[in-house]
Write a protein that holds these residues in place. Structure first.
Motif, short mmCIF file in Angstrom:
data_model
loop_
_atom_site.label_atom_id
_atom_site.label_comp_id
_atom_site.label_asym_id
_atom_site.label_seq_id
_atom_site.Cartn_x
_atom_site.Cartn_y
_atom_site.Cartn_z
N ARG A 1 0.83 -1.25 0.05
CA ARG A 1 -0.04 0.10 0.27
C ARG A 1 0.80 1.32 0.00
NH1 ARG A 1 -1.91 0.43 5.11
NH2 ARG A 1 -0.37 1.75 5.47
N ASN A 2 1.85 1.31 0.81
CA ASN A 2 2.82 2.50 0.80
C ASN A 2 3.32 2.74 -0.51
OD1 ASN A 2 1.96 2.99 3.44
ND2 ASN A 2 4.06 1.86 4.27
N SER B 1 2.21 1.77 -3.41
CA SER B 1 1.45 2.17 -4.28
C SER B 1 1.12 3.56 -4.17
CB SER B 1 0.19 1.64 -4.39
OG SER B 1 -0.61 1.65 -3.21
N ARG B 2 0.98 3.97 -2.84
CA ARG B 2 0.87 5.45 -2.59
C ARG B 2 1.91 6.43 -2.62
NH1 ARG B 2 -2.87 7.61 1.23
NH2 ARG B 2 -1.14 8.65 2.17
N ASP C 1 -2.53 16.81 -2.37
CA ASP C 1 -3.82 15.94 -1.76
C ASP C 1 -4.21 16.51 -0.25
OD1 ASP C 1 -5.09 13.32 -1.52
OD2 ASP C 1 -3.90 13.09 0.21
N GLY D 1 6.23 12.63 -2.11
CA GLY D 1 5.03 12.56 -1.32
C GLY D 1 5.07 13.60 0.02
N ARG E 1 1.81 15.93 0.00
CA ARG E 1 0.85 15.38 1.11
C ARG E 1 1.51 16.26 2.37
NH1 ARG E 1 1.86 10.10 -1.09
NH2 ARG E 1 -0.11 9.30 -2.48
N SER F 1 4.01 8.80 2.07
CA SER F 1 2.85 7.95 1.85
C SER F 1 2.86 7.21 3.14
CB SER F 1 3.32 6.82 0.60
OG SER F 1 4.42 6.54 0.96
#
Length: 199
Positions: free
Chosen positions: A9-10, A12-13, A27, A90, A94, A109
């Motif tokens: 998941r990390n 892909s983020r 974001d 990121g 973010r 992420s």
């Protein structure tokens, strides 16, 4: 298995963060939300790591392991460089976010801690340096966002404990969140200006 899922998941983020970076988007910054950048001091480190990963991939290409292995090593090297740059991207796309609804503490992420405004007693500017060995653990209900050389300059004190999820999926319950911003005074000003009592 949960840790593997968290890593995937990390990653892909991280790649999604690269796409946002290329498009110059942020974001989670909408409505009255104010972006609070962080990690400016670490930019040069990410650039060096990305360059080293790319050079390493090139050096492996010079050694003849056979075409299949050479192509695999080249692909892994390029992917490593993209991941390193993606982590940096990121941190740009973010940012921490302060709004009339919440205080949101993030790092690239890897984590995203959302604290409702009604649960925040105060957000204060206090610069602290932390022992890396102690900072690895959650102590006395305090969570240290130790992504910036174990230095923090903002403290969010909470009315009720919240659950924080670590990058590999483990959770902890905390009452105090310490984190870092490039301009902590501006962050506190935004927090006070966007107080629900004043809007």
């Amino acid at each position: 298995m949960g840790a593997v899922r968290s890593v995937l998941r990390n990653e892909s983020r991280t790649m999604a963060g690269l796409w946002l970076y290329v498009r110059r988007r942020k974001d989670g910054v909408d409505g009255d939300a104010v972006a609070v950048p962080y990690g400016a001091n670490g930019k040069s480190i990410f650039i060096v790591l990305a360059v080293v990963s790319a050079v390493e991939a090139g050096l492996f290409w010079l050694i003849d392991f056979g075409l299949v292995v050479d192509l695999l090593l080249l692909a892994l090297g390029v992917y490593s460089a993209l991941l390193v740059f993606g982590v940096y991207a990121g941190t740009v796309v973010r940012p921490h976010v302060i709004s009339s609804r919440e205080v949101r503490v993030r790092y690239s992420s890897f984590y995203d801690v959302r604290i409702p405004r009604e649960n925040v007693v105060a957000l204060r500017h206090v610069k602290e340096s932390h022992d890396p060995l102690k900072a690895q653990k959650f102590r006395d209900g305090t969570w240290l966002s130790h992504d910036n050389f174990y230095e923090t300059n903002l403290i969010a004190e909470l009315r009720e404990p919240i659950t924080v999820t670590r990058p590999l999926g483990a959770t902890e319950t905390v009452r105090v969140v310490k984190f870092q911003a490039d301009d902590p005074k501006a962050a506190v000003e935004a927090y006070e200006r966007l107080s629900p009592d004043r809007i």
